[in-house]
Every structure is written in structure tokens, then in C-alpha cells.
Design an enzyme around this catalytic site. Structure first.
Site, PDB file in Angstrom:
ATOM      1  N   ALA A 326     -25.353  14.706 -22.514  1.00  0.00           N
ATOM      2  CA  ALA A 326     -26.333  13.750 -22.977  1.00  0.00           C
ATOM      3  C   ALA A 326     -27.579  13.590 -21.757  1.00  0.00           C
ATOM      4  O   ALA A 326     -28.451  13.770 -22.241  1.00  0.00           O
ATOM      5  CB  ALA A 326     -25.902  12.576 -23.586  1.00  0.00           C
ATOM      6  N   HIS A 456     -17.725  -3.286   2.701  1.00  0.00           N
ATOM      7  CA  HIS A 456     -16.258  -3.518   2.867  1.00  0.00           C
ATOM      8  C   HIS A 456     -15.723  -4.682   2.117  1.00  0.00           C
ATOM      9  O   HIS A 456     -16.388  -5.608   2.351  1.00  0.00           O
ATOM     10  CB  HIS A 456     -16.032  -3.331   4.024  1.00  0.00           C
ATOM     11  CG  HIS A 456     -14.485  -3.773   4.378  1.00  0.00           C
ATOM     12  ND1 HIS A 456     -13.501  -2.691   4.301  1.00  0.00           N
ATOM     13  CD2 HIS A 456     -13.817  -4.745   4.901  1.00  0.00           C
ATOM     14  CE1 HIS A 456     -12.146  -3.196   4.455  1.00  0.00           C
ATOM     15  NE2 HIS A 456     -12.376  -4.221   5.034  1.00  0.00           N
TER      16      HIS A 456
END
Length: 478
Positions: A326, A456
Site C-alpha cells: 500500500a 538508551h
């Protein structure tokens, strides 16, 4: 339309799926008069029978899996007492309806004239629309009629015992057992969904691995994850016979060793690919013909224009390298609309179109596989980073990996050539692929990526570490 002839317009789009409505909206935004003909519902397969309803159901499946994980891994004493199927279906349908209303509203606001009815070509610039008459396009015609599920010879879908991806989500209730035929993205997603909902699932793929068009390591890690969830994965296996039972099917499957297995299931879900839809389009009236596979190939890929000037093709009617996705159709629609408006527009870079499978675990890829790169005679460097090597990967506990393929132009072992492909397997990797799409699309080198810092703790750290290693700066060599 013209005041003297309301049936003369600039652009006629046949098909209102992703490729068709994106073409229409972009063309209208550029000042072109647009007629869009759709015989069913605006939004097409993706919105009403594919991408959107299936992802809604897969989100529900993820919630069910999360409750099981909470209980079994995290000590949260939660259980799923029951599943209210009608409520789940109602939520799915509400999401689809809201999206449908949104697209239809955008088309109205843009001034696109939407006609409901079957459209057929009557010439290189003319189209007849059922119950609306004959229309003429000054600039061009866009074919965006999409695709339908393929079926095997001698096997017919009945919407209950034998279903396709178009009707699997709309069958009454949930089966206790499912045999999924086809290990591509659609088959894998439906196998994953039904397993999450408690069904016994067997997934059969004729090729030697799941997702045979993806990197070999992707298929291997995916199969490992699905088997861990209790899905019986049988690759290299073929369906050799089926028998309809009053409440299900009995199938015979030949294994790679030549053994004949008999599998009984309440439902057989056939997901062996999709075929272009051209019936009733009357291509010959405009001087066109489909190829042997049913595709309508462009003569000029940079404009997606056929051999008949002014007739363009988008979406599932296009043969490879268009991937039948799509989001690729959306990009193709923008390209064709801008071309018809006389604007310069860059051709779709199919190598940089991301591919995602929304199973559990998920997969997401962009660019070349390792086998494709080697088959092209390229000198490459490959690095694989397990998600479990990151703290966030340990938290999720689902395994998975990041695999990066880059041209090896460096003296000293590092990869200083462009990044050729990135392949991910694991939780939520569908939301991680955008970075890699930019990396591949912009011909970045590992060192270009290695200088950027990944937050992190996140799963994306595994992507950053893979590129650090290829650039010769990695702290965790794999």
C-alpha cells in the site's frame, strides 16, 4: 468539469484504493480536475479487507499475548477470562469506518468527483462508468484496480471452512484450529493472529523458508519465534489434497522427506498470493494488454506510463519491482499525479521501499538481501546484532536481530561503501524501519550512521551498534 461538457475532465482514475485515491488527491491539489470511479468502497482492499482491519485485529492479539506474558514472565496474576468477539469486531469496524470517512472527506474537500460504479476503457482517453456515462480525460487515465487473493485449482472459498485473506477476518467467530497455506507476509500474520487467540495453528509453505523473498536470516529467526509460540511451521511442504468436512477440512501435506501428513482443522486459510484485477476493464479498447501474469506493465517506469501515451498504472496492477504494498502505491500515485500535472518528479526507488510483516515477532526490511548482494557480484560486509544483546531486548525477551549489509570498499576490514540492506526481526521493529529506509534511500555509509547516537535503553541501540561495528568502532562485535 468544463461548463460546456461536465463529462470532460483532466484526469480519470479507475480504482479508489491507496494508489487511486492518492493519485486523485495529489492531482486535485495541483489544480487538475479529477474523476475517480470505484465500484466498491473508497479505500479498497487495504482499508476494508487488508491492512487496516488486520492490523486492528493483530493489535488485539498483542494485548492478549501481553496478558499471558505478564502472568508467565512478570508475576502479574492476570488472565483472559473470555474473548468478546462481537466487541472486538465492533472496534475493528469503527476504526475502518473512521478511516473510510476520512478518505472520502478528503476527496470531497479536494473537489474530486467520485463515481460509484464499474469503469471500463473505451479508448485511449475515454472511460465509461456504469450508471454515469462516458467521460473524456484531457491529461490522462490512471489504472488503479488493485488485486484479489489467488486460489488453488479445485479449491473454492466458502467463507467458513475455506477462507482467503479477504474474508478470514469476517468469518463468524474464531476457529479452534487453523491450517494456513502460504508463508508469505499475509499467511504469517494470520497464523500469528489465530495463535494469539488460542487456536492450534499449522503454517505450510512450499518454499524452503518463511518469507522466501526476504533475507534467509529473517525467515530463520521468524520461524524460530513462531515455533516458540507453538505454531507448527512446515516449510518445503506442499498441499496435495483437501477434503471438506461438515465442520472443517482434512488436508494432505507432503513434507520435504516425501511423507504424507494428514491435518484436520476447522478452517483452511489460503494465502498463496494475490493476482491483479483487470476483468471488465477492457484494456484492448485502449490498445493495452495484460502480460501473462495479469499485470499491466509500464513502458516508462520513471512515469509509470504504459505504451499508450497518457495511460498510467499504479498499485497492484504493476509487475515487479513494484512490491504490491500500500505504501508503494501511495508513492506511485504521487508520482503519476505530478507527471500528469507537468511537474518533474523523481521515479519511485523500489529498493528503498520498506517491507513489514506484523506478526509476533515482527519483521521489517529495506534494500537488498545478503543473497541478492552476493548474486550481484558485490564485495560486501555483513554484521548481525542480536536484540537480546541490548538491555531493552532483554526486557522484551522475544529474541530477534538486526542485520546490516554494506559494500566493503574499505581497506582494513571496515565497510566504507554504501549500505545495501537492513533486516530486522523482533518486537515493534515495524516502528524501527524508517531510520533504515532513509539510510538505504540516501546511500549512506556505515560511518555516516555511526556518528549518530541512539537513545538508551531502546531496541534501536542494536541498529546503532550494528553500524558502529561495520564502521570499525563497535564495542560489541558480532
Amino acid at each position: 468539469m468544463s461548463e460546456t461538457d461536465p463529462n470532460t475532465t483532466d484526469v480519470i482514475v479507475i480504482g479508489g484504493g491507496t494508489g487511486g485515491y492518492s493519485t486523485a488527491l495529489r492531482a486535485a491539489s495541483l489544480g487538475l480536475r479529477v474523476v475517480l470511479a470505484e465500484r466498491e468502497l473508497i479505500g479498497g482492499t487495504c482499508l476494508h479487507r487488508g491492512c487496516i482491519p488486520s492490523k486492528a485485529m493483530l493489535h488485539a492479539a498483542e494485548l492478549v499475548d501481553g496478558i499471558a506474558e505478564a502472568r508467565e514472565r512478570w508475576g502479574v496474576k492476570a488472565t483472559v477470562d473470555s474473548l468478546d468477539w462481537p466487541a472486538l469486531v465492533a472496534t475493528r469496524d469503527t476504526i475502518v469506518a473512521r478511516n473510510h470517512q476520512g478518505v472520502a472527506g478528503h476527496l470531497r474537500t479536494a473537489g474530486v468527483r467520485v463515481l460509484k460504479g464499474t469503469a471500463r476503457l473505451t479508448g485511449p482517453r475515454t472511460v465509461h462508468v456504469e450508471d454515469a456515462g462516458e467521460f473524456t480525460a484531457r491529461r490522462g487515465i490512471v489504472l488503479a484496480t488493485g488485486s484479489r487473493p489467488k486460489m488453488l485449482p479445485g479449491l473454492a472459498a466458502d467463507g467458513r471452512r475455506v477462507v482467503t485473506s479477504d474474508d478470514a477476518l469476517f468469518a463468524a467467530g474464531l476457529p479452534a484450529s487453523v491450517l494456513v497455506l502460504g508463508g508469505g507476509a499475509i499467511g504469517v500474520e494470520y497464523a500469528s493472529f489465530h495463535r494469539s487467540m488460542g487456536a492450534e495453528v499449522t503454517l505450510v509453505e512450499a518454499a524452503g523458508r518463511l518469507l522466501p523473498m526476504e533475507d534467509e536470516d529473517v525467515g530463520r529467526h521468524l520461524a524460530r519465534g513462531l515455533k516458540k509460540r507453538g505454531i507448527a511451521v512446515r516449510t518445503g511442504s506442499a498441499l496435495t489434497g483437501t477434503e471438506l468436512l461438515p465442520d472443517g477440512v482434512r488436508a494432505t501435506v507432503r513434507t520435504p522427506k516425501g511423507e504424507e501428513l494428514v491435518i484436520e482443522a476447522e478452517r483452511l486459510l489460503v494465502a498463496v498470493g494475490r493476482a491483479p484485477v483487470t476483468d471488465g476493464l477492457d484494456l484492448a479498447a485502449a490498445g493495452l494488454a495484460a502480460d501473462g501474469r495479469g499485470f499491466v506493465a509500464p513502458a516508462d517506469w520513471s512515469r509509470l506510463e504504459t505504451a499508450v501515451p497518457g495511460i498510467h498504472v499504479v498499485g497492484d496492477l504493476l509487475p515487479p519491482p513494484s512490491p504490491g504494498l500500500a505504501h508503494a502505491s501511495f508513492a506511485e500515485g504521487l508520482l503519476v499525479a505530478e507527471t500528469l500535472a507537468g511537474l518533474p518528479s523523481r521515479a519511485v526507488d523500489y529498493a528503498a521501499v520498506p517491507r513489514v510483516t506484523y506478526s509476533s515477532p515482527q519483521t521489517a526490511s529495506v534494500g537488498r538481501t545478503e543473497a541478492e548482494a552476493r548474486a550481484g557480484g558485490l564485495d560486501i560486509k555483513v554484521n548481525t546484532m542480536p536484540l537480546a544483546a541490548t538491555a531493552k531486548g532483554m526486557v522484551h525477551g522475544q529474541g530477534g536481530m538486526v542485520k546490516v549489509i554494506a559494500a566493503a570498499d574499505g581497506a582494513g576490514g571496515e565497510a566504507t561503501g554504501t549500505v545495501l540492506g537492513v533486516h530486522l526481526v523482533g518486537p515493534h521493529v515495524s516502528e524501527m524501519i524508517a531510520e533504515s529506509q532513509l539510510i538505504v534511500g540516501w546511500d549512506a555509509e556505515p560511518a555516516d550512521v555511526a556518528q549518530h547516537i541512539h537513545a538508551h535503553p531502546t531496541l534501536s541501540e542494536a541498529v546503532g551498534e550494528a553500524f558502529l561495528t561495520l564502521a570499525g568502532r563497535g564495542l560489541h562485535q558480532h
